[in-house]
Structures are given as C-alpha cells and as structure tokens.
Design an enzyme around this catalytic site. Structure first.
Site, PDB file in Angstrom:
ATOM      1  N   ASP A 201       0.641  -1.056  -0.001  1.00  0.00           N
ATOM      2  CA  ASP A 201       0.004  -0.036   0.358  1.00  0.00           C
ATOM      3  C   ASP A 201       0.864   1.289  -0.077  1.00  0.00           C
ATOM      4  O   ASP A 201       1.882   1.221   0.796  1.00  0.00           O
ATOM      5  CB  ASP A 201      -0.794  -0.001   1.232  1.00  0.00           C
ATOM      6  CG  ASP A 201      -1.981   0.975   1.346  1.00  0.00           C
ATOM      7  OD1 ASP A 201      -2.876   0.977   0.788  1.00  0.00           O
ATOM      8  OD2 ASP A 201      -2.099   1.804   2.255  1.00  0.00           O
ATOM      9  N   GLU A 264       1.898  -0.349  -4.781  1.00  0.00           N
ATOM     10  CA  GLU A 264       1.085   0.846  -5.046  1.00  0.00           C
ATOM     11  C   GLU A 264       1.612   2.341  -5.081  1.00  0.00           C
ATOM     12  O   GLU A 264       2.094   2.881  -4.252  1.00  0.00           O
ATOM     13  CB  GLU A 264      -0.314   1.006  -4.284  1.00  0.00           C
ATOM     14  CG  GLU A 264      -1.338   1.856  -4.634  1.00  0.00           C
ATOM     15  CD  GLU A 264      -2.265   2.367  -3.604  1.00  0.00           C
ATOM     16  OE1 GLU A 264      -3.347   2.699  -3.793  1.00  0.00           O
ATOM     17  OE2 GLU A 264      -1.858   2.442  -2.294  1.00  0.00           O
TER      18      GLU A 264
END
Ligand code: NOJ
Length: 529
Positions: A201, A264
């Site tokens: 993330d 990400e």
C-alpha cells in the site's frame, strides 16, 4: 514451461474479502467464504489472488488501518482459516498475495498506544510527531487524503502526529531502524507461512521530508475542486531515500524463493515516474510498480495508443508492465467507459503485453453499486462525498436473496444490477461478460504469444488500435475499435488469419486482413497463419 516467472505470465485477480462471500451470516465476507469460492476463481482462469487487507483492524479504513500485522481480524476468521485458504488455493494452482500496509498503523496498534503515553516513551519515535505552531495550529500545511489537515493533536502529550489518511491511521517513522525491523519481520511472518507475495500500500509514501517543509500550493487548483489536491504532495511523500527503502523491502522478499511484490505507487500517467519504482537491475525495487494510467486517462484511441507506446518504451527489458482497469478505490470500469467499451477493454487487458489485474466483479461487467450518502461507510465518502463504497458492494453470485452473498444483512447494499449481472445467469449466457472473460483467460493461458510474447504496436487509422503478439511461430493480432462506429481496417501485409474471438462473442473464422470491418465497439483477436 515458461522462462518467465509466474508473476509476469499470470493474471492477477483482486479479492475484496469483505464483499466476496460471507460464510457466517454477519453480512461481511470472510476467509471461509473465499475458500468456498476458490473453484469459481480457479475456473475463471486467473493465476494469482490478491486479498485486500485481512489483518487485525478496527476497520476505520476497512483493514487499511492495521492494529496487528501478524494476525487475522476475527471478522474474517482465524490464522487457521487463512492457512486453509492458502492450502486450498495452492492445491488448485492459485497463488495468493496479501495486502501489506507499511505507511501507517491504526492508532489502536499497541505500538501507537505506547507511543502516545509520553514524549519519552521508547515507541514515541516510531511515529511522526511535531510541535504545534506558536498559534497552536498544525506543524505544516500537509493535507490528509481523506480531507482536512494531515495532523491530529494529541492533547495528553501536546504534540501533533502525522496521518496522511484517517486520523486513526498514524504514519510510521520509517527512518527509525526499529520500525523497519518490526515491519520487515511482519513480512517474513507471512512469507514463512507460504504467501506468494504482497501488494504494498502507498509504497512511495513511506518517507517524508525530515524538515517537514510545507507542500507547495497547486496553482491549477480552483475553489470547488477536491480540497485534498489544494497542495502538491512534494514533501509529504516520496522523499529522498524512498528508492533505497523500497529496495531494502525487496531484499526481504528475495530472502524467500519465487515471491513477489507489487507496489501501489502514485497514480500517474508519467511512465518515467512509474518505472522508477522498478529500481535498477542491481538494486531492484518492486517486481511490479502498478500502472494506473488506464484508470486516469480518457478511454480514447489516440490517448490509449500513445500511452502504451510510451510505457512499453519506458519499461526496462528486465521489467514487465502491469495493467489495471479498476480496484477498490475507483469507480468501476463499466461506470467509467460504458458496458460496450468495457468488453473492448477486456480484450485490451488480457492481450496486451504485461500482467493484468482484474478487480473483483469486473468479469461480470458490473457498474458501480448504489449507496445513498446516509449509508456511506467509507471515510473518504463521508468526509469528501466521493465514496469508494460504490465499487465495493457485494459480489453477485445469483439472482436470489442477497445474490447469494450472505444470509444476513449485507454490510453495503446489493447493487440492483444483480438480477441480470450475476455468476449463475452469466454462466449460461454464451455472450455474457463472464463468458468473454473466461474465453479470453483460456486463450491467454493456452498461448505463450499472449502471455509472454513480444508486442508490436501497428500503424492503424484511429480509432482502431492494433498490435501483434509473437512468440516462436505463434502470432496473434489484436484489433480494438474504441468507437461506436464501424471501421474498415486493412493490414494487407498480414495476409489472412482466423478470428478466434470477437468481443461480441458472435463470430469466429477466417478473415482477410486486407479488408476487415470492425463493428461499433468491437474488438477481435486474430490468430495469424
Ligand atoms: C490505498 C488503498 O488502496 C486505499 O484503499 C487506502 O484507503 C489507502 N491506501 C490508505 O491505506
């Protein structure tokens, strides 16, 4: 056997555990639910499942607020449920990667609970604290992605802590070696358990400017625009040192054979920035930096073609592209480009050179769900009115009660489209979106040219885009009509070929490439002789 690793040749499928299948009637999907649907996922023809967060969490951001990196949240099940899921997935030839959230922990994490005890607590420096300005206001102008300042005041200790997202998501201080150690050990915990890798993330946000300088204001921002883009995030993320840190994280993954991580990275249409997160061959970073360009760019032939050309040129020879058309943070593909072009986009996604990511429900051709503002659950939706709940509504299994997702009250309302767009109905419809995805996935898997071959973009009058995929003596031609008008295409040098699939699923057979008409919103895949 392919010479390329599994994470280059295979197709990824993002599972949103809350919304795939509930097994215990509490209205929220869970791990036993996913396990019970593995036959569906394996049968679809994807190779790798990415599970959105399942670690212990107060769920303020639906698992992106982790309170224990080494346990499963009871809402989803137990570690034993996870081991069973992993074993059952592996038994079916499916890989599993987990969502790892390194930028921040939940404020309910014991590390933060300790850190907030006092300014001299040994865990204090695990997070980013700063004194108020003399007038009591936050230390700088950084803004949270969910609205408001990126700083929350802790009255007990008289300092602000940094939260780039929700106030209950405190940013970790990755400059502290103890943080690195603890987080890397959490990765090892799951790698030892047998996971195949991680989706990481907001990987580029882990380091911020140590001087906490103000972000510059964005000169293009106007009142009425989303307030979170008032500043350009120059100092609050991607600080110098980030590439070295990602390379260190990569080295942890590489302690275990045959694992991968997909980062990400920032949403950008700049291929140079995207590929910078591959690192270098000597000091590799993410195996895959996500390419979100096709979530951001308009779906028009000149734009799509131009981006593919620039991206292909930018990806290093030892790297591998990725393609993403949707995820749990974005409006669904069908909502963005319409149901007809979504089928063309499926042919694009599954025949372009690179690793495709399918977002749960994309294969059913689902548009966004319907969630009334008073029912918003997503903090971004509640604060900014832009709710990610719309793309997160439960998966559609059948036309029955709660579409087969739960026997209880679903945590988000079932979208009204479930009556026609569901697995049971689409399964028996030879023209459905599900049938299209299954056919494409089977073709892709069966033909090395499609999953690992070279790619050559052809000169074709827009709005048709065309490319060749080649491997050994196999050659495939993809033709995509990105418009709603018919177009005659001529590739006389290619001779004739066999249409193996039209996105309308209503024609196959020999075609003369000197003169082939694409109907409105049609794409075809041609096997060349
Ligand atoms: C990106 C994730 O995809 C999103 O869902 C989440 O809210 C933020 N990172 C914060 O973790």
């Amino acid at each position: 056997m392919s010479a390329r690793p599994w994470w280059q040749t295979g197709v990824f499928y993002q599972v949103y555990p809350r919304s795939l299948q509930d097994s215990n009637g509490d209205g929220v999907g869970d791990l036993p639910g996913i396990t019970s649907r593995l036959d569906y996922l394996a049968g679809l023809g994807v190779e790798t499942l990415w599970l959105s967060p399942i670690f212990r969490s107060p769920m303020a951001d639906f698992g992106y607020d982790v309170s224990d990196y080494e346990d499963i949240d009871p809402l989803f099940g137990t570690l034993a449920d996870f081991d069973a899921l992993l074993a059952e997935a592996h038994r079916r030839g499916l890989r599993v990667i987990l969502d790892f959230v390194p930028n921040h922990t939940s404020t309910a994490h014991r590390w933060f609970q300790e850190a907030r005890q006092s300014r001299d607590n040994p865990k204090r420096d695990w997070y980013i604290w700063a004194d108020p300005k003399p007038d009591g206001s936050p230390p700088n102008n950084w803004l949270s992605y969910f609205g408001g300042p990126a700083w929350t005041f802790d009255a007990a200790t008289g300092q602000f802590y940094l939260n780039n997202f929700d106030p209950s998501q405190a940013d970790l201080n990755w400059r502290n070696p103890a943080v690195k150690q603890a987080m890397f050990d959490a990765l090892r915990f799951w790698l030892r358990r047998g996971v195949d890798g991680f989706r990481v993330d907001v990987i580029a946000a882990m380091l911020k400017d140590p001087a906490l300088r103000d972000n510059p204001l964005d000169p293009n921002w106007k009142p009425g625009d989303n307030p979170i883009w008032r500043v350009r995030r120059v100092y609050s993320e991607q600080a110098p040192g980030i590439h070295e840190l990602i390379a260190e994280m990569r080295a942890v993954i590489d302690e275990f054979p045959d694992r991968m991580m997909v980062g990400e990275i920032p949403y950008t249409t700049d291929p140079a920035l995207q590929v910078s997160f591959f690192g270098t061959q000597d000091k590799p970073e993410a195996h895959q930096p996500f390419n979100f360009a096709f979530i951001m760019l308009p779906w028009t032939a000149p734009v799509v073609r131009d981006f593919i050309a620039r991206y292909n040129a930018a990806v290093p020879a030892w790297g591998w592209p990725t393609y993403v058309l949707g995820n749990h943070d974005q409006d669904r593909l069908v909502t963005r480009i319409g149901a007809e072009q979504a089928r063309v986009a499926a042919l694009f996604l599954l025949t372009v050179r690179g690793a495709p990511y399918i977002w749960q429900g994309e294969e059913l051709g689902l548009p966004n769900g319907e969630v009334a503002p008073e029912d918003f659950q997503d903090p971004q939706g509640i604060n900014l009115g832009i709710s990610r709940d719309l793309c997160r509504t439960p998966f559609h299994w059948n036309g029955g009660p709660n579409t087969g997702f739960t026997t209880g009250k679903p945590w988000l309302p079932i979208a009204s489209t479930y009556r026609t767009l569901n697995v049971e109905a689409e399964d028996v419809d030879p023209r459905s979106s599900l049938t299209l995805y299954r056919r494409l996935l089977a073709l892709r898997r069966a033909h090395p040219a499609l999953h690992e071959g070279t790619m050559t973009l052809l000169e074709t009058p827009l709005p048709v885009i065309a490319w060749l995929r080649e491997q050994g003596d196999e050659r495939f031609l993809t033709l995509l009509n990105l418009s709603d008008e018919a177009h005659l295409v001529s590739h006389s040098t290619l001779g004739s070929g066999e249409i193996v699939l039209s996105t309308a699923l209503d024609r196959e057979g020999m075609a003369d490439l000197a003169s082939i008409t694409l109907r409105p919103n049609e794409g075809v895949l041609v096997k060349l002789g």
